[in-house]
Structure formats: structure tokens, C-alpha cells
Design a protein around this motif. Structure first.
Motif, PDB file in Angstrom:
ATOM      1  N   LEU A 191       0.928  -1.317  -0.287  1.00 25.06           N
ATOM      2  CA  LEU A 191       0.130  -0.067   0.199  1.00 25.06           C
ATOM      3  C   LEU A 191       1.003   1.086  -0.107  1.00 25.06           C
ATOM      4  O   LEU A 191       1.933   1.376   0.705  1.00 25.06           O
ATOM      5  N   HIS A 192       0.705   2.167  -0.673  1.00 31.97           N
ATOM      6  CA  HIS A 192       1.584   3.187  -1.196  1.00 31.97           C
ATOM      7  C   HIS A 192       1.043   4.585  -0.483  1.00 31.97           C
ATOM      8  O   HIS A 192       1.939   5.490  -0.323  1.00 31.97           O
ATOM      9  N   THR A 193      -0.208   4.998  -0.638  1.00 31.47           N
ATOM     10  CA  THR A 193      -0.412   6.171  -0.140  1.00 31.47           C
ATOM     11  C   THR A 193      -1.567   6.150   0.929  1.00 31.47           C
ATOM     12  O   THR A 193      -2.359   5.066   1.171  1.00 31.47           O
ATOM     13  N   THR A 194      -1.888   7.179   1.647  1.00 29.97           N
ATOM     14  CA  THR A 194      -2.998   7.225   2.663  1.00 29.97           C
ATOM     15  C   THR A 194      -3.896   8.439   2.050  1.00 29.97           C
ATOM     16  O   THR A 194      -3.292   9.579   1.891  1.00 29.97           O
ATOM     17  N   ALA A 195      -5.078   8.429   2.334  1.00 34.76           N
ATOM     18  CA  ALA A 195      -6.016   9.374   1.864  1.00 34.76           C
ATOM     19  C   ALA A 195      -7.121   9.568   2.827  1.00 34.76           C
ATOM     20  O   ALA A 195      -7.031   8.952   3.919  1.00 34.76           O
ATOM     21  N   THR A 196      -8.325  10.280   2.567  1.00 40.68           N
ATOM     22  CA  THR A 196      -9.328  10.233   3.344  1.00 40.68           C
ATOM     23  C   THR A 196     -10.767   9.991   2.728  1.00 40.68           C
ATOM     24  O   THR A 196     -11.782   9.598   3.323  1.00 40.68           O
ATOM     25  N   ASP A 197     -10.926  10.196   1.498  1.00 39.36           N
ATOM     26  CA  ASP A 197     -11.988   9.964   0.627  1.00 39.36           C
ATOM     27  C   ASP A 197     -13.098  11.319   1.373  1.00 39.36           C
ATOM     28  O   ASP A 197     -14.280  10.840   1.554  1.00 39.36           O
ATOM     29  N   HIS A 198     -12.737  12.245   1.784  1.00 38.50           N
ATOM     30  CA  HIS A 198     -13.391  13.399   2.660  1.00 38.50           C
ATOM     31  C   HIS A 198     -14.323  13.830   1.522  1.00 38.50           C
ATOM     32  O   HIS A 198     -14.409  14.193   0.472  1.00 38.50           O
ATOM     33  N   CYS A 199     -15.666  13.443   2.422  1.00 45.06           N
ATOM     34  CA  CYS A 199     -16.979  13.847   1.654  1.00 45.06           C
ATOM     35  C   CYS A 199     -18.088  13.864   2.800  1.00 45.06           C
ATOM     36  O   CYS A 199     -18.505  13.013   3.327  1.00 45.06           O
ATOM     37  N   THR A 200     -18.341  15.023   2.892  1.00 47.74           N
ATOM     38  CA  THR A 200     -19.090  15.644   4.190  1.00 47.74           C
ATOM     39  C   THR A 200     -20.383  15.628   4.147  1.00 47.74           C
ATOM     40  O   THR A 200     -20.964  16.488   3.096  1.00 47.74           O
ATOM     41  N   PHE A 201     -21.302  14.885   4.913  1.00 46.91           N
ATOM     42  CA  PHE A 201     -22.653  15.211   4.873  1.00 46.91           C
ATOM     43  C   PHE A 201     -23.153  15.519   6.248  1.00 46.91           C
ATOM     44  O   PHE A 201     -22.601  14.958   7.480  1.00 46.91           O
ATOM     45  N   CYS A 202     -24.216  16.278   6.562  1.00 46.71           N
ATOM     46  CA  CYS A 202     -24.512  16.459   7.956  1.00 46.71           C
ATOM     47  C   CYS A 202     -25.702  15.525   8.171  1.00 46.71           C
ATOM     48  O   CYS A 202     -26.303  14.614   7.277  1.00 46.71           O
ATOM     49  N   ALA A 203     -26.172  15.630   9.446  1.00 47.46           N
ATOM     50  CA  ALA A 203     -27.006  14.719  10.036  1.00 47.46           C
ATOM     51  C   ALA A 203     -28.355  14.585   9.274  1.00 47.46           C
ATOM     52  O   ALA A 203     -28.861  13.459   9.230  1.00 47.46           O
ATOM     53  N   GLU A 204     -28.982  15.920   8.848  1.00 46.24           N
ATOM     54  CA  GLU A 204     -29.987  16.111   8.196  1.00 46.24           C
ATOM     55  C   GLU A 204     -29.724  15.480   6.781  1.00 46.24           C
ATOM     56  O   GLU A 204     -30.900  14.625   6.650  1.00 46.24           O
ATOM     57  N   GLN A 205     -28.927  15.414   6.157  1.00 45.14           N
ATOM     58  CA  GLN A 205     -28.636  14.675   4.893  1.00 45.14           C
ATOM     59  C   GLN A 205     -28.465  13.180   4.978  1.00 45.14           C
ATOM     60  O   GLN A 205     -29.031  12.557   4.239  1.00 45.14           O
ATOM     61  N   LYS A 206     -27.821  12.836   6.253  1.00 40.56           N
ATOM     62  CA  LYS A 206     -27.756  11.355   6.392  1.00 40.56           C
ATOM     63  C   LYS A 206     -29.184  10.654   6.719  1.00 40.56           C
ATOM     64  O   LYS A 206     -29.462   9.804   6.389  1.00 40.56           O
ATOM     65  N   ALA A 207     -30.059  11.635   7.292  1.00 41.23           N
ATOM     66  CA  ALA A 207     -31.558  11.313   7.552  1.00 41.23           C
ATOM     67  C   ALA A 207     -32.312  10.761   6.753  1.00 41.23           C
ATOM     68  O   ALA A 207     -33.107  10.198   6.665  1.00 41.23           O
ATOM     69  N   ALA A 208     -31.808  10.950   5.423  1.00 42.47           N
ATOM     70  CA  ALA A 208     -32.691  10.710   4.161  1.00 42.47           C
ATOM     71  C   ALA A 208     -32.813   9.103   4.029  1.00 42.47           C
ATOM     72  O   ALA A 208     -33.650   8.450   3.300  1.00 42.47           O
ATOM     73  N   GLY A 209     -31.849   8.598   4.738  1.00 41.95           N
ATOM     74  CA  GLY A 209     -31.794   6.954   5.049  1.00 41.95           C
ATOM     75  C   GLY A 209     -32.444   6.475   6.135  1.00 41.95           C
ATOM     76  O   GLY A 209     -32.034   5.267   6.395  1.00 41.95           O
ATOM     77  N   LYS A 210     -33.048   7.143   6.742  1.00 45.05           N
ATOM     78  CA  LYS A 210     -33.718   6.701   8.160  1.00 45.05           C
ATOM     79  C   LYS A 210     -34.381   5.550   8.153  1.00 45.05           C
ATOM     80  O   LYS A 210     -34.190   4.611   9.138  1.00 45.05           O
ATOM     81  N   ASN A 211     -35.055   5.167   7.102  1.00 45.40           N
ATOM     82  CA  ASN A 211     -36.024   3.979   7.095  1.00 45.40           C
ATOM     83  C   ASN A 211     -35.461   2.708   5.753  1.00 45.40           C
ATOM     84  O   ASN A 211     -36.047   2.014   5.598  1.00 45.40           O
TER      85      ASN A 211
END
Length: 464
Positions: free
Chosen positions: A310-330
Motif C-alpha cells: 500500500l503506497h498512499t494514505t487518503a481520506t475520501d473526504h466527503c462530508t454530509f450533515c445529520a440532516e442529509q444522512k437522515a434521508a436513509g432513516k428507513n
């Protein structure tokens, strides 16, 4: 303006040595003992600290439209947070919609990136195929400084590339002197497993890792590596999260293939127990793909970094707030996939890597900066503290400490997968393009100060 960084230990990927570092404008102009400060130069005392090349995060998603919403961090807030953590360059992703013209999508992302505070460059995703894609890949390489193309093997009915697209795109990349990169998950298997779980009424975030087990990733990694091997093209596997994918990379490299692997800071530190939380916001806050894995897989990833597979380290930085994540509540399949990390990557890898003896300081520089610069052909402009390199430098206090928290972070989203972790080893000063942008806990990021970094093609087979 000149900056003299005095009294530190310069750490590059090949060695560490005591030296002062002088910058003028946006370049390093001298590295050596007892340098004199020019008139009007700013002097930074690095006594007892390390002086290292600024971090390069080769996998971020700023301002990304995804799963019906848009990430919280745009190119200013995301790159500014990176500067606070010692990260001076990002490689983000242009992701065209299916049937969208590649150049049109590229120009759209370039427009969004005009507000970046740190330097940036782009991978361009191949999400569909016809003769115009073949043509536009050549234009991007020749005229726009692109030398890498991303392929999602996941996300069926959206941006997933089938085998025909992979073969044609890999072959074209080889002609152009570009490198294919791959998100390795079998999208058909993921889709079928998701539907099975939903039919059983298992709709919460705990089903997310069940729908993406390690073998789903390993199958795709093996397939991508096999295609690249037949065609003779190098390939870069992003966010390797499991032992089985690492085994595929290791085996291919032992057989002489040019295969490169990337590990995410989150996958190195956070384990899959987070999905068992009864707190939806907490569990959903950790939903990303591939998901966090068990400690067995974490150990394997560290061994991959230590062993050079393994050669590199990254983050896949991709930010969503709680309200956005709540789209998958059900329905867990509707939780926007993504977590933050660009501000914390270097500190958590130092803390969990160098402080434990897993990595030396020079190996830390390799996996946080130098290797990414070399793989994506911007070395020695980036990834090294040396005369002629960009003045992207982090002064690192190995004894400094901070406790990571969403309350004090600079990126948006209001959540942090490293919440509560106290790290030892932090940046005290970040210099980006010859300007001090982080010092003494103060962020001085300037919107629009970041530059697009052209990445030249590698020697092509038959560029057209």
C-alpha cells in the motif's frame, strides 16, 4: 516574501537531516545549515520539530453532488481544513453524469474549485463510453493536465462502469500515458445484497457493512487487476479496506504488475463496531463505502503500508450533515455515503503509525506525500523539501497534542469519525505556496489562493 524555517530536522522520504529551509515566493530556494535570513524575511523557529513536505490527499470529494444532495464542504472550506492539518494539496474527482460530456463536467468542477484555499488537481471519472469519451480523454491529458481516470465498479444504475468500459478506458489510458484508478466493489453483488437485506426488514445503518462484505471488494479488485494485467496498464486501487484486496495487490506486484494501493486514514483507525450503535446519527455518520472493517483488516492495512504494497494514505473526504444522512432513516441504501478526514489524516496516521513504531518519520512522509506525488507525476514539484520544490511545508511538533472533535474542526458536517481521540504529533505551522496559512492554532486560509496543478502524462505508448 521570504520565509526562513530555522533549527528543525528536515524529513523527506529518503532521509532526515538537520537543516534550515528558505523559501522565496512559492518555491524552496535553499536547504542547509545556518542559512541567513534575507532582509524582511519571516523567521519561523522549528527547534525540536520536524520540517516535512505538505501532505497530499489523493482522494477527496469537495462540492460533490451525490445521492440527491451536495457535500457540506466546498473547495474553500475543505481545502482550508486540510491546511489546518498540514495538508497542502488535494486530488479531487470530476464525476460526469452518465452521458455527460467529459470536458463539460471537467469545466464545471474547475469552476467550483476556483475558491480553493490550497492547491488542487483532478482525477476524471469514466462513467460511460462512446467515441467522444475516447476523444475527450486525449484532450484532458493533452490540454488540461489530467493523467488519471477513475472507474467506479460500484453504484449500479448510477455511475458504475461495466467491464466493457473498463477495458476500453484502461486501454485508452495506456495509450495516453495516464493511470486508471478504481473503486473496487462488485456493484451487482452490492445491489442484490442490499435488496435481500431490505426484504428482511433490516433497514438500519448496521446493514450497510453486511451489504458490502470484504469479498465484494476483493472480487472487484481481482477483476480490475486482471484486466490491467492483460492490457499491460498500471492500475491504482483506491480505499483498500480489507485483507483480501491487499492480497490481490500483493500477489500482482509479486508477479511484476504495476499495481498501487491506497489506504484511508479512517480504515486504519476506525473499526466496524460503530455500525452496531443504536444511535442512528452516530451509525449513519460512519456510513461510507467500502465500510469500516474489523481490527483484523486494520492490521492487514498497516502491514500493507509497512511492507510497501500500500503506497498512499487518503481520506475520501466527503462530508454530509445529520440532516442529509437522515434521508436513509428507513432505508440504509439512501444514506449518503461519506465521512470527513482531510484535517485529521496526518495527525492520526502519525499518532497510530509513527508513535507506535509502525512507521518511521520518513515512511510517514512517503505515505502522506511523496508516494502520491510520484505516482501521479508531480514529484519533485510536490512531495519533497528540496531546492526548486513548491514551498508547501509543514512544521511538525512530535510532542504537541490535541483532542479531535467536531466542535473544534474546521471542515463542515458537524461529525467526526475520530471524535475524542487525543493525538500526539500535530502541525504547528503550514506553509502553502510560500505563504503561512496555519500558525499557532490560527488558520489564515485565503479563498481562491489555491492553484490548479497540471500533472504531465507519463511516457505514452501511442498518444493521439
Amino acid at each position: 516574501m521570504s520565509i526562513l524555517i530555522r533549527g528543525g530536522t528536515v524529513v523527506n522520504a529518503d532521509r532526515a537531516f538537520r537543516a534550515d529551509v528558505l523559501t522565496d515566493g512559492d518555491k524552496v530556494v535553499a536547504v542547509g545549515p545556518n542559512l541567513e535570513a534575507p532582509a524582511g524575511a519571516r523567521v519561523i523557529d522549528a527547534g525540536g520539530q520536524y520540517v516535512m513536505p505538505g501532505g497530499i490527499d489523493p482522494h477527496t470529494h469537495m462540492n460533490l453532488p451525490f445521492m440527491g444532495t451536495v457535500t457540506q464542504d466546498d473547495f474553500f472550506t475543505g481545502t482550508a481544513a486540510g491546511l489546518a492539518g498540514g495538508n497542502t494539496t488535494i486530488i479531487d474527482f470530476v464525476i460526469p453524469n452518465p452521458q455527460q460530456n467529459l470536458i463539460e463536467a471537467y469545466q464545471q468542477w474547475r469552476g467550483w474549485a476556483q475558491k480553493a484555499a490550497g492547491d488542487y488537481t483532478f482525477h476524471v471519472a469514466i462513467t460511460w463510453w462512446d467515441d467522444t469519451v475516447h476523444r475527450d480523454m486525449g484532450i484532458l491529458v493533452r490540454d488540461h493536465g489530467v493523467n488519471s481516470f477513475k472507474h467506479f465498479m460500484a453504484y449500479k444504475n448510477a455511475i458504475m462502469a461495466d467491464d466493457e468500459t473498463l477495458v476500453k478506458s484502461f486501454r485508452r489510458a495506456l495509450e495516453l500515458g495516464a493511470i486508471p484508478t478504481v473503486h473496487a466493489e462488485n456493484g451487482e453483488l452490492v445491489y442484490q445484497l442490499q435488496q435481500d437485506l431490505l426484504k428482511r426488514g433490516l433497514t438500519g445503518p448496521s446493514s450497510h457493512p453486511l451489504s458490502r462484505p470484504p469479498m465484494v471488494e476483493a472480487e472487484a479488485a481481482n477483476r480490475a487487476i486482471a484486466i490491467a494485467g492483460v492490457l499491460g496498464t498500471p492500475v491504482y486501487i483506491v480505499h483498500v479496506s480489507c485483507a483480501e484486496s491487499l492480497e490481490a495487490i500483493t500477489r500482482a506486484r509479486a508477479n511484476g504488475q504495476r499495481v498501487y494501493g491506497e489506504a484511508l486514514a479512517g480504515h486504519l483507525i476506525v473499526d466496524d463496531s460503530v455500525y452496531a450503535s443504536p444511535d442512528f446519527d452516530f451509525a449513519a455518520g460512519h456510513v461510507m463505502s467500502p465500510p469500516f472493517r474489523s481490527k483484523h483488516h486494520q492490521d492487514a492495512l498497516w502491514h500493507g503500508l509497512q511492507g510497501g504494497n500500500l503506497h498512499t494514505t487518503a481520506t475520501d473526504h466527503c462530508t454530509f450533515c445529520a440532516e442529509q444522512k437522515a434521508a436513509g432513516k428507513n432505508d440504509f441504501t439512501k444514506i449518503p455515503n461519506g465521512c470527513a478526514g482531510v484535517e485529521d489524516r496526518m495527525a492520526v496516521i502519525w499518532d497510530a503509525g509513527v508513535n507506535t513504531g509502525r512507521l518511521t518519520p520518513s515512511e510517514f512522509v512517503k505515505v502522506t506525500s511523496a508516494n502520491a506525488a510520484q505516482i501521479f507525476n508531480i514529484y519533485p514539484r510536490k512531495g519533497v523539501v528540496a531546492v526548486g520544490a513548491d514551498a508547501d511545508i509543514v512544521v511538525w511538533d512530535p510532542e504537541g497534542q490535541r483532542t479531535i472533535s467536531a466542535k473544534t474542526q474546521h471542515n463542515k458536517g458537524g461529525f467526526n469519525v475520530f471524535e475524542g481521540r487525543t493525538v500526539k504529533g500535530i502541525p504547528t505551522t503550514t506553509v502553502a505556496a510560500g505563504k503561512v496559512v496555519w500558525h499557532g492554532g490560527q488558520l489564515m486560509a485565503v479563498e481562491g489562493a489555491g492553484r490548479h496543478i497540471d500533472r504531465p502524462a507519463f511516457a505514452p505508448v501511442s498518444a493521439k
